[in-house]
Motif scaffolding. Structure first.
Motif, PDB file in Angstrom:
ATOM      1  N   PHE A 438      55.567  39.761  52.440  1.00  0.00           N
ATOM      2  CA  PHE A 438      54.423  40.150  52.806  1.00  0.00           C
ATOM      3  C   PHE A 438      53.963  41.149  52.531  1.00  0.00           C
ATOM      4  CE2 PHE A 438      52.868  36.216  55.848  1.00  0.00           C
ATOM      5  CZ  PHE A 438      53.347  35.775  54.998  1.00  0.00           C
ATOM      6  N   LYS A 439      54.781  42.350  53.091  1.00  0.00           N
ATOM      7  CA  LYS A 439      54.298  43.695  52.366  1.00  0.00           C
ATOM      8  C   LYS A 439      54.665  43.785  50.830  1.00  0.00           C
ATOM      9  CE  LYS A 439      55.461  48.516  53.694  1.00  0.00           C
ATOM     10  NZ  LYS A 439      56.217  49.327  54.781  1.00  0.00           N
ATOM     11  N   GLU A 440      54.816  42.934  50.035  1.00  0.00           N
ATOM     12  CA  GLU A 440      55.242  43.461  48.713  1.00  0.00           C
ATOM     13  C   GLU A 440      53.812  42.825  48.381  1.00  0.00           C
ATOM     14  OE1 GLU A 440      58.587  42.549  46.438  1.00  0.00           O
ATOM     15  OE2 GLU A 440      59.769  42.739  48.035  1.00  0.00           O
ATOM     16  N   ILE A 441      53.268  41.782  48.500  1.00  0.00           N
ATOM     17  CA  ILE A 441      51.992  40.899  48.074  1.00  0.00           C
ATOM     18  C   ILE A 441      51.206  42.103  48.821  1.00  0.00           C
ATOM     19  CG2 ILE A 441      50.311  39.362  48.300  1.00  0.00           C
ATOM     20  CD1 ILE A 441      53.098  37.781  49.631  1.00  0.00           C
ATOM     21  N   ALA A 442      50.923  42.884  49.764  1.00  0.00           N
ATOM     22  CA  ALA A 442      50.279  43.685  50.258  1.00  0.00           C
ATOM     23  C   ALA A 442      50.105  44.830  48.986  1.00  0.00           C
ATOM     24  CB  ALA A 442      50.062  43.729  51.151  1.00  0.00           C
ATOM     25  N   GLU A 443      50.401  44.669  48.435  1.00  0.00           N
ATOM     26  CA  GLU A 443      51.268  46.488  47.678  1.00  0.00           C
ATOM     27  C   GLU A 443      50.494  46.187  46.562  1.00  0.00           C
ATOM     28  OE1 GLU A 443      55.197  47.270  47.510  1.00  0.00           O
ATOM     29  OE2 GLU A 443      55.017  48.377  49.920  1.00  0.00           O
ATOM     30  N   TYR A 444      51.401  44.880  45.539  1.00  0.00           N
ATOM     31  CA  TYR A 444      50.750  44.059  44.166  1.00  0.00           C
ATOM     32  C   TYR A 444      48.854  44.105  44.329  1.00  0.00           C
ATOM     33  CZ  TYR A 444      49.133  41.189  41.505  1.00  0.00           C
ATOM     34  OH  TYR A 444      48.376  40.401  40.074  1.00  0.00           O
ATOM     35  N   LEU A 445      48.452  43.516  45.861  1.00  0.00           N
ATOM     36  CA  LEU A 445      47.047  43.537  45.733  1.00  0.00           C
ATOM     37  C   LEU A 445      46.187  45.060  45.469  1.00  0.00           C
ATOM     38  CD1 LEU A 445      46.995  40.725  48.339  1.00  0.00           C
ATOM     39  CD2 LEU A 445      46.088  40.262  46.029  1.00  0.00           C
ATOM     40  N   LYS A 446      46.825  45.639  46.535  1.00  0.00           N
ATOM     41  CA  LYS A 446      46.624  46.778  46.539  1.00  0.00           C
ATOM     42  C   LYS A 446      45.939  47.589  44.983  1.00  0.00           C
ATOM     43  CE  LYS A 446      47.605  48.398  51.278  1.00  0.00           C
ATOM     44  NZ  LYS A 446      48.630  49.186  52.024  1.00  0.00           N
ATOM     45  N   LYS A 447      47.189  47.881  44.248  1.00  0.00           N
ATOM     46  CA  LYS A 447      47.218  47.774  42.926  1.00  0.00           C
ATOM     47  C   LYS A 447      45.611  47.515  42.476  1.00  0.00           C
ATOM     48  CE  LYS A 447      52.168  49.532  43.822  1.00  0.00           C
ATOM     49  NZ  LYS A 447      53.268  49.049  43.100  1.00  0.00           N
ATOM     50  N   GLU A 448      46.214  45.779  42.331  1.00  0.00           N
ATOM     51  CA  GLU A 448      45.351  45.714  41.079  1.00  0.00           C
ATOM     52  C   GLU A 448      43.401  45.045  41.541  1.00  0.00           C
ATOM     53  OE1 GLU A 448      45.044  42.605  37.962  1.00  0.00           O
ATOM     54  OE2 GLU A 448      47.057  43.544  38.711  1.00  0.00           O
ATOM     55  N   VAL A 449      43.236  44.736  42.350  1.00  0.00           N
ATOM     56  CA  VAL A 449      41.951  44.889  43.256  1.00  0.00           C
ATOM     57  C   VAL A 449      41.765  45.627  42.984  1.00  0.00           C
ATOM     58  CG1 VAL A 449      42.357  45.574  45.044  1.00  0.00           C
ATOM     59  CG2 VAL A 449      41.055  43.703  44.729  1.00  0.00           C
ATOM     60  N   ARG A 450      40.015  45.129  42.886  1.00  0.00           N
ATOM     61  CA  ARG A 450      39.019  45.854  41.999  1.00  0.00           C
ATOM     62  C   ARG A 450      37.655  45.971  43.147  1.00  0.00           C
ATOM     63  NH1 ARG A 450      40.929  45.448  36.721  1.00  0.00           N
ATOM     64  NH2 ARG A 450      39.455  43.693  36.439  1.00  0.00           N
ATOM     65  N   GLU A 451      36.627  46.947  42.933  1.00  0.00           N
ATOM     66  CA  GLU A 451      35.687  46.566  43.693  1.00  0.00           C
ATOM     67  C   GLU A 451      34.668  45.446  42.899  1.00  0.00           C
ATOM     68  OE1 GLU A 451      31.336  49.231  44.735  1.00  0.00           O
ATOM     69  OE2 GLU A 451      32.442  49.761  43.336  1.00  0.00           O
ATOM     70  N   ASN A 452      34.958  44.761  43.623  1.00  0.00           N
ATOM     71  CA  ASN A 452      33.428  43.793  42.943  1.00  0.00           C
ATOM     72  C   ASN A 452      34.104  42.324  42.966  1.00  0.00           C
ATOM     73  OD1 ASN A 452      31.076  44.268  42.832  1.00  0.00           O
ATOM     74  ND2 ASN A 452      31.655  44.999  40.106  1.00  0.00           N
ATOM     75  N   ASP A 453      35.837  42.416  43.002  1.00  0.00           N
ATOM     76  CA  ASP A 453      36.742  41.623  43.369  1.00  0.00           C
ATOM     77  C   ASP A 453      36.878  41.041  44.302  1.00  0.00           C
ATOM     78  OD1 ASP A 453      38.045  42.084  40.395  1.00  0.00           O
ATOM     79  OD2 ASP A 453      39.478  42.540  41.464  1.00  0.00           O
ATOM     80  N   THR A 454      37.462  39.618  45.056  1.00  0.00           N
ATOM     81  CA  THR A 454      37.235  38.850  46.410  1.00  0.00           C
ATOM     82  C   THR A 454      39.109  38.650  46.264  1.00  0.00           C
ATOM     83  OG1 THR A 454      35.516  38.271  46.565  1.00  0.00           O
ATOM     84  CG2 THR A 454      37.535  36.900  47.796  1.00  0.00           C
ATOM     85  N   ILE A 455      39.695  39.389  47.401  1.00  0.00           N
ATOM     86  CA  ILE A 455      40.915  38.722  47.514  1.00  0.00           C
ATOM     87  C   ILE A 455      41.152  37.482  49.596  1.00  0.00           C
ATOM     88  CG2 ILE A 455      43.151  39.566  48.944  1.00  0.00           C
ATOM     89  CD1 ILE A 455      42.744  41.657  48.369  1.00  0.00           C
ATOM     90  N   LEU A 456      41.325  36.314  48.474  1.00  0.00           N
ATOM     91  CA  LEU A 456      41.681  35.122  49.332  1.00  0.00           C
ATOM     92  C   LEU A 456      42.596  34.876  49.608  1.00  0.00           C
ATOM     93  CD1 LEU A 456      38.917  32.475  50.283  1.00  0.00           C
ATOM     94  CD2 LEU A 456      39.694  31.556  47.885  1.00  0.00           C
ATOM     95  N   LEU A 457      43.385  34.439  51.181  1.00  0.00           N
ATOM     96  CA  LEU A 457      44.151  34.086  51.655  1.00  0.00           C
ATOM     97  C   LEU A 457      44.168  31.927  52.023  1.00  0.00           C
ATOM     98  CD1 LEU A 457      45.399  37.274  53.782  1.00  0.00           C
ATOM     99  CD2 LEU A 457      45.155  37.172  51.332  1.00  0.00           C
ATOM    100  N   LEU A 458      44.927  32.271  51.889  1.00  0.00           N
ATOM    101  CA  LEU A 458      44.713  30.403  51.862  1.00  0.00           C
ATOM    102  C   LEU A 458      46.407  29.663  52.551  1.00  0.00           C
ATOM    103  CD1 LEU A 458      42.954  29.792  47.906  1.00  0.00           C
ATOM    104  CD2 LEU A 458      42.178  29.484  49.779  1.00  0.00           C
ATOM    105  N   GLY A 459      45.788  29.046  53.202  1.00  0.00           N
ATOM    106  CA  GLY A 459      46.727  28.392  53.956  1.00  0.00           C
ATOM    107  C   GLY A 459      46.767  28.154  55.517  1.00  0.00           C
ATOM    108  N   ALA A 460      47.639  27.174  56.104  1.00  0.00           N
ATOM    109  CA  ALA A 460      47.529  26.959  57.295  1.00  0.00           C
ATOM    110  C   ALA A 460      48.863  27.764  58.162  1.00  0.00           C
ATOM    111  CB  ALA A 460      47.487  25.398  57.812  1.00  0.00           C
TER     112      ALA A 460
END
Length: 472
Positions: A438-460
């Protein structure tokens, strides 16, 4: 409290004799931290019973119950069951060799499955409204709670998620109205005693229990037959299997959907960035216009079902309108968990292909940039059964991270994993990465995401734990 039931064995449940619970007696819950179990425990606490229970891990639910006076244990042990226990309630998530369950059997303490216990609570209210369907149960039950509170019906409520207006997942009252989800898994909804029932949709799901879609439809047929002739059912006409199940009803059936032959129809739908507007028609013409602050076509249908139920309960149109206007989703239902680089982090419980597609479509509606999805498959059986369907549902994701399968109640069969799913998604043209940590996922998202994007976490499962790493 009078509860109808007997000493119930897991393999051969029966409901034919009476079990009267003395006022203030002790009820022990095995698996008390679950969304439904914690709610049931809170209800009986508020009704003057003593509560104890156990779960594998500490959680917000266990902490809340402890603050309310419950005696709780982390971990399962026979010593956790107090000597003065009058009844043990257990969840199907526990194993058959659970030491607390076995102690109750050994000591002759009555044991009862969670769904049965919920069913007994529905019998204590003249107007129990039970919300069934493959998808949308928690949201629709929550919408009903909002409207019924606005209509001053003072309902008792039991839902599968924390609802801000309730400050939790339950509400206990002395009114004749009780609103609850009706879960089809293991045919648990056949324990309920509905005055009114809703079938939101029927699709293939829980194939670790049901044989096929026909088996599922048959279960819903049995559910709708539980509604007495003086009650009513509300059924979504957009789901052909739901209409098929409704043919078994002995009560009045009201249909809802987008076609003119429905009893309640949504028309003139306008999807905007922060709201959805539409008009509701019935046989007499326009009934009311509604505004929702939650996105998605699926929520239009959920609101339409809510409208149909509440109008037939005698609620004023203004109460329906105001209740839905002020509706705030329960936790983990398209929940905004903050922002990273100007992009919202949306957490959603979606774990079935249909739910995932609806949630992704909703994210697309409100996003000017890209939608970056993190998908945590929920259970091995679901991953095996719906691999191709997941690929179809996720086609519109701009970036997709697949993390490890959340096992829940299942053991790893060894023939399915998230790397295999990621390869399938890549073969369908989806920009996919497999990341376990999960920490690696967060690091990837921080580098990749930009303004006007949306991060969507899916799962129960626990995919929402990524939020804490994103905030570091």
């Amino acid at each position: 409290m009078n509860l109808t039931g007997n000493h119930i064995e897991r393999e051969n449940p029966s409901r034919e004799s009476d079990l009267n619970l003395p006022a203030g007696c002790r009820i022990h819950f095995i698996g008390i931290g679950g969304s439904s179990m914690s709610g049931l425990a809170e209800i009986v606490l508020e009704r003057g019973f003593r509560v104890s229970g156990s779960d594998r891990v500490e959680s917000c639910n266990t902490q809340k119950l402890r603050q309310k006076g419950a005696k709780l244990y982390i971990g399962h042990d026979a010593l956790n069951v107090p000597d003065d226990t009058y009844l043990v309630v257990y969840t199907l998530a526990i194993s058959k060799d659970n030491p607390e369950y076995l102690k109750a059997i050994e000591k002759g303490i009555p044991v009862m499955e969670r769904g049965h216990f919920l069913g007994l609570l529905t019998r204590e209210h003249d107007y129990s409204i039970c919300i069934a369907g493959t998808h949308g149960k928690t949201t629709t039950t929550s919408m009903l709670a909002h409207v019924m509170l606005h209509a001053n019906l003072d309902p008792s409520v039991h839902i599968g998620g924390n609802l801000p207006v309730l400050g939790g997942n339950v509400r206990s009252s002395k009114s004749p109205y009780f609103v609850t989800e009706a879960c089809e898994y293991h045919e648990n909804f056949l324990n309920l005693s509905p005055y009114a029932g809703v079938i939101l949709n029927i699709e293939a799901e829980h194939l670790d229990y049901f044989k096929d879609i026909d088996d599922i439809i048959y279960a819903f047929k049995k559910f709708i037959k539980l509604i007495p002739k003086e009650g009513f059912a509300v059924v979504c006409a957009e789901s052909k299997p739901a209409l098929f199940a409704a043919e078994a009803a002995d009560c009045k059936v009201y249909t809802y959907g987008f076609s003119d032959d429905c009893d309640f129809i949504a028309k003139d739908i306008q999807y905007k960035e922060n709201e959805t507007r539409f008009k509701v028609y019935n046989n007499d013409g326009i009934l009311t216009d509604l505004v929702l602050k939650v996105p998605g076509k699926h929520n239009v249908l959920n609101a339409l079902a809510t409208c149909a139920v509440c109008i037939n309960l005698g609620c004023e149109k203004e109460a329906v309108k105001e209740g839905l206007l002020n509706f705030v989703s329960p936790d983990r239902r398209f929940q905004n968990r903050g922002f990273i680089n100007g992009a919202p982090i949306i957490d959603d419980y979606a774990h079935h292909p249909t739910e995932i597609k609806a949630t992704l479509d909703s994210a697309k509606q409100i996003t000017k940039g890209r939608v970056l999805c993190v998908f945590q498959p929920h259970t091995y059986s679901r991953a095996k059964a719906f691999g191709d369907d997941f690929a179809e549902a996720l086609l519109d994701a701009d970036n997709l991270v697949v993390t490890d399968i959340y096992a829940a109640r299942e053991k790893n069969p060894g023939d399915i994993n998230s790397q295999m799913l990621a390869e399938k998604f890549l073969s369908k043209g989806i920009n996919t990465k497999y990341i376990s940590d999960f920490k690696e996922i967060a690091e990837y998202l921080k580098k990749e995401v930009r303004e006007n994007d949306t991060i969507l976490l899916l799962g129960a499962g626990n995919v929402n734990d990524i939020v804490s790493f994103l905030n570091e």
